[in-house]
Design an enzyme around this catalytic site. Sequence first.
Site, PDB file in Angstrom:
ATOM      1  N   PRO A   9       0.721  -1.371  -0.031  1.00 20.39           N
ATOM      2  CA  PRO A   9      -0.027  -0.205  -0.025  1.00 20.39           C
ATOM      3  C   PRO A   9       0.768   1.092  -0.075  1.00 20.39           C
ATOM      4  O   PRO A   9       1.795   1.362   0.793  1.00 20.39           O
ATOM      5  CB  PRO A   9      -0.612  -0.046   1.227  1.00 20.39           C
ATOM      6  CG  PRO A   9      -0.077  -1.164   2.165  1.00 20.39           C
ATOM      7  CD  PRO A   9       0.677  -2.124   1.056  1.00 20.39           C
ATOM      8  N   ASN A  10       0.403   2.281  -0.687  1.00 23.09           N
ATOM      9  CA  ASN A  10       0.882   3.562  -0.903  1.00 23.09           C
ATOM     10  C   ASN A  10       2.197   3.630  -1.746  1.00 23.09           C
ATOM     11  O   ASN A  10       2.683   4.884  -2.014  1.00 23.09           O
ATOM     12  CB  ASN A  10       0.998   4.369   0.506  1.00 23.09           C
ATOM     13  CG  ASN A  10      -0.363   4.322   1.483  1.00 23.09           C
ATOM     14  OD1 ASN A  10      -1.239   4.775   0.737  1.00 23.09           O
ATOM     15  ND2 ASN A  10      -0.347   3.734   2.365  1.00 23.09           N
ATOM     16  N   ARG A  17       5.350  11.133  -2.238  1.00 21.89           N
ATOM     17  CA  ARG A  17       5.114  10.978  -0.809  1.00 21.89           C
ATOM     18  C   ARG A  17       6.265  10.779  -0.125  1.00 21.89           C
ATOM     19  O   ARG A  17       7.243  10.118  -0.393  1.00 21.89           O
ATOM     20  CB  ARG A  17       4.603   9.339  -0.831  1.00 21.89           C
ATOM     21  CG  ARG A  17       4.357   8.680   0.528  1.00 21.89           C
ATOM     22  CD  ARG A  17       3.849   7.257   0.312  1.00 21.89           C
ATOM     23  NE  ARG A  17       3.910   6.696   1.511  1.00 21.89           N
ATOM     24  CZ  ARG A  17       4.218   5.487   1.923  1.00 21.89           C
ATOM     25  NH1 ARG A  17       4.560   4.667   0.817  1.00 21.89           N
ATOM     26  NH2 ARG A  17       4.161   5.079   3.238  1.00 21.89           N
ATOM     27  N   TYR A  22      11.480   8.107   1.363  1.00 19.32           N
ATOM     28  CA  TYR A  22      11.596   7.169   0.217  1.00 19.32           C
ATOM     29  C   TYR A  22      12.407   7.806  -1.119  1.00 19.32           C
ATOM     30  O   TYR A  22      12.264   7.114  -1.967  1.00 19.32           O
ATOM     31  CB  TYR A  22      10.274   6.937  -0.037  1.00 19.32           C
ATOM     32  CG  TYR A  22       9.404   6.502   1.314  1.00 19.32           C
ATOM     33  CD1 TYR A  22       9.818   5.359   1.884  1.00 19.32           C
ATOM     34  CD2 TYR A  22       8.401   6.963   1.536  1.00 19.32           C
ATOM     35  CE1 TYR A  22       9.298   4.847   3.183  1.00 19.32           C
ATOM     36  CE2 TYR A  22       7.473   6.602   2.749  1.00 19.32           C
ATOM     37  CZ  TYR A  22       8.144   5.506   3.458  1.00 19.32           C
ATOM     38  OH  TYR A  22       7.444   4.867   4.420  1.00 19.32           O
ATOM     39  N   ASN A  73       8.108  -5.648  -1.195  1.00 14.21           N
ATOM     40  CA  ASN A  73       7.969  -4.593  -0.226  1.00 14.21           C
ATOM     41  C   ASN A  73       6.440  -4.303   0.242  1.00 14.21           C
ATOM     42  O   ASN A  73       5.760  -3.880  -0.390  1.00 14.21           O
ATOM     43  CB  ASN A  73       8.308  -3.252  -0.653  1.00 14.21           C
ATOM     44  CG  ASN A  73       8.390  -2.101   0.048  1.00 14.21           C
ATOM     45  OD1 ASN A  73       7.970  -2.190   1.429  1.00 14.21           O
ATOM     46  ND2 ASN A  73       9.019  -0.767   0.049  1.00 14.21           N
ATOM     47  N   ALA A  76       3.316  -0.891   4.745  1.00 10.32           N
ATOM     48  CA  ALA A  76       2.668  -0.851   6.357  1.00 10.32           C
ATOM     49  C   ALA A  76       2.403  -2.263   6.435  1.00 10.32           C
ATOM     50  O   ALA A  76       2.405  -2.358   7.737  1.00 10.32           O
ATOM     51  CB  ALA A  76       1.526   0.218   6.203  1.00 10.32           C
ATOM     52  N   HIS A  79       4.305  -4.585   9.144  1.00 10.94           N
ATOM     53  CA  HIS A  79       4.316  -4.237  10.571  1.00 10.94           C
ATOM     54  C   HIS A  79       3.038  -4.838  11.049  1.00 10.94           C
ATOM     55  O   HIS A  79       2.716  -4.779  12.285  1.00 10.94           O
ATOM     56  CB  HIS A  79       4.443  -2.954  10.947  1.00 10.94           C
ATOM     57  CG  HIS A  79       5.568  -2.261  10.068  1.00 10.94           C
ATOM     58  ND1 HIS A  79       6.784  -2.552  10.212  1.00 10.94           N
ATOM     59  CD2 HIS A  79       5.533  -1.164   9.272  1.00 10.94           C
ATOM     60  CE1 HIS A  79       7.422  -1.782   9.295  1.00 10.94           C
ATOM     61  NE2 HIS A  79       6.476  -1.002   8.794  1.00 10.94           N
ATOM     62  N   ASP A  86       1.904 -15.895   6.494  1.00  3.80           N
ATOM     63  CA  ASP A  86       1.331 -17.049   6.320  1.00  3.80           C
ATOM     64  C   ASP A  86       1.424 -17.533   4.957  1.00  3.80           C
ATOM     65  O   ASP A  86       1.615 -18.608   4.238  1.00  3.80           O
ATOM     66  CB  ASP A  86      -0.104 -17.251   6.787  1.00  3.80           C
ATOM     67  CG  ASP A  86      -0.132 -17.263   8.410  1.00  3.80           C
ATOM     68  OD1 ASP A  86       0.994 -17.327   9.122  1.00  3.80           O
ATOM     69  OD2 ASP A  86      -1.353 -17.230   8.991  1.00  3.80           O
ATOM     70  N   GLU A  97      12.522  -9.669   1.421  1.00  3.07           N
ATOM     71  CA  GLU A  97      11.878  -8.277   1.972  1.00  3.07           C
ATOM     72  C   GLU A  97      12.697  -7.379   1.588  1.00  3.07           C
ATOM     73  O   GLU A  97      13.832  -7.096   2.134  1.00  3.07           O
ATOM     74  CB  GLU A  97      11.525  -8.600   3.453  1.00  3.07           C
ATOM     75  CG  GLU A  97      10.753  -7.502   3.725  1.00  3.07           C
ATOM     76  CD  GLU A  97      10.091  -7.419   5.138  1.00  3.07           C
ATOM     77  OE1 GLU A  97       9.545  -8.354   5.521  1.00  3.07           O
ATOM     78  OE2 GLU A  97      10.390  -6.615   6.116  1.00  3.07           O
ATOM     79  N   HIS A  99      12.725  -2.679   1.796  1.00  2.00           N
ATOM     80  CA  HIS A  99      12.468  -1.455   2.076  1.00  2.00           C
ATOM     81  C   HIS A  99      13.268  -0.429   1.710  1.00  2.00           C
ATOM     82  O   HIS A  99      14.268  -0.506   1.655  1.00  2.00           O
ATOM     83  CB  HIS A  99      12.283  -1.226   3.578  1.00  2.00           C
ATOM     84  CG  HIS A  99      11.167  -2.340   4.289  1.00  2.00           C
ATOM     85  ND1 HIS A  99       9.946  -2.204   4.136  1.00  2.00           N
ATOM     86  CD2 HIS A  99      11.686  -3.428   4.892  1.00  2.00           C
ATOM     87  CE1 HIS A  99       9.412  -3.249   4.573  1.00  2.00           C
ATOM     88  NE2 HIS A  99      10.248  -4.192   5.112  1.00  2.00           N
ATOM     89  N   ARG A 106      13.489   4.029  12.453  1.00  2.00           N
ATOM     90  CA  ARG A 106      12.433   5.124  12.478  1.00  2.00           C
ATOM     91  C   ARG A 106      11.527   4.844  13.634  1.00  2.00           C
ATOM     92  O   ARG A 106      11.980   4.522  14.763  1.00  2.00           O
ATOM     93  CB  ARG A 106      11.681   4.893  11.054  1.00  2.00           C
ATOM     94  CG  ARG A 106      12.510   5.139   9.747  1.00  2.00           C
ATOM     95  CD  ARG A 106      11.625   4.960   8.736  1.00  2.00           C
ATOM     96  NE  ARG A 106      10.678   5.807   8.308  1.00  2.00           N
ATOM     97  CZ  ARG A 106       9.501   5.695   7.652  1.00  2.00           C
ATOM     98  NH1 ARG A 106       9.586   4.688   6.754  1.00  2.00           N
ATOM     99  NH2 ARG A 106       8.472   6.598   7.564  1.00  2.00           N
ATOM    100  N   ARG A 110       7.668   0.464  13.580  1.00  2.00           N
ATOM    101  CA  ARG A 110       8.145   0.104  12.170  1.00  2.00           C
ATOM    102  C   ARG A 110       9.314  -1.076  12.230  1.00  2.00           C
ATOM    103  O   ARG A 110       9.645  -1.453  11.296  1.00  2.00           O
ATOM    104  CB  ARG A 110       8.628   1.039  11.360  1.00  2.00           C
ATOM    105  CG  ARG A 110       7.793   2.105  10.806  1.00  2.00           C
ATOM    106  CD  ARG A 110       8.057   3.303   9.931  1.00  2.00           C
ATOM    107  NE  ARG A 110       7.208   4.332   9.857  1.00  2.00           N
ATOM    108  CZ  ARG A 110       6.057   4.341   9.148  1.00  2.00           C
ATOM    109  NH1 ARG A 110       5.857   3.428   8.362  1.00  2.00           N
ATOM    110  NH2 ARG A 110       5.503   5.452   9.330  1.00  2.00           N
TER     111      ARG A 110
END
Length: 145
Positions: A9-10, A17, A22, A73, A76, A79, A86, A97, A99, A106, A110
Amino acid sequence: MKILVINGPNLNLLGEREKDNYGEITLEKINEELKNLAKELQVEIDFFQSNTEGSIVDKIQNAKGIFDGIIINPAAYTHTSIALRDAILAVKIPTIEVHLSNIHSREEFRKYSYTAPVCIGQIAGFKKDSYLLGLRAIVNHLKEC
Ligand code: DQA
């Protein structure tokens, strides 16, 4: 070798943003750089972005038998999402993973990742290079398997 890159998301809003965290680069541009690197490494690559947890779970489930490796990635959902954890566990596709920001430097909330413990590893803090390093890492990992 086929690699799937999943963004949560986002991340469709990259470029506009929270630039301090980022960077200025858009997701489209990151994907373009990943495509170029994939060509150089002679692997196939595909992309998926969703703001919805269930759609990401569906994508991971449907990746079974099609993709050899995943770069994710979870944004949110990193977390919060036991469902994503799963799904990664269920399909047993080697996953890395990534980021953009260093999530460990941070806010406290997070620092914990539900998904990292079921991944091969986590790359965080290198902005768009986290993705490029992630692609090199998953390809090397799969070659060694
Ligand atoms: C992020 C870090 C997450 O904490 C955050 O919710 C994001 C982006 C990163 O790439 O640094 O959306 O995953």
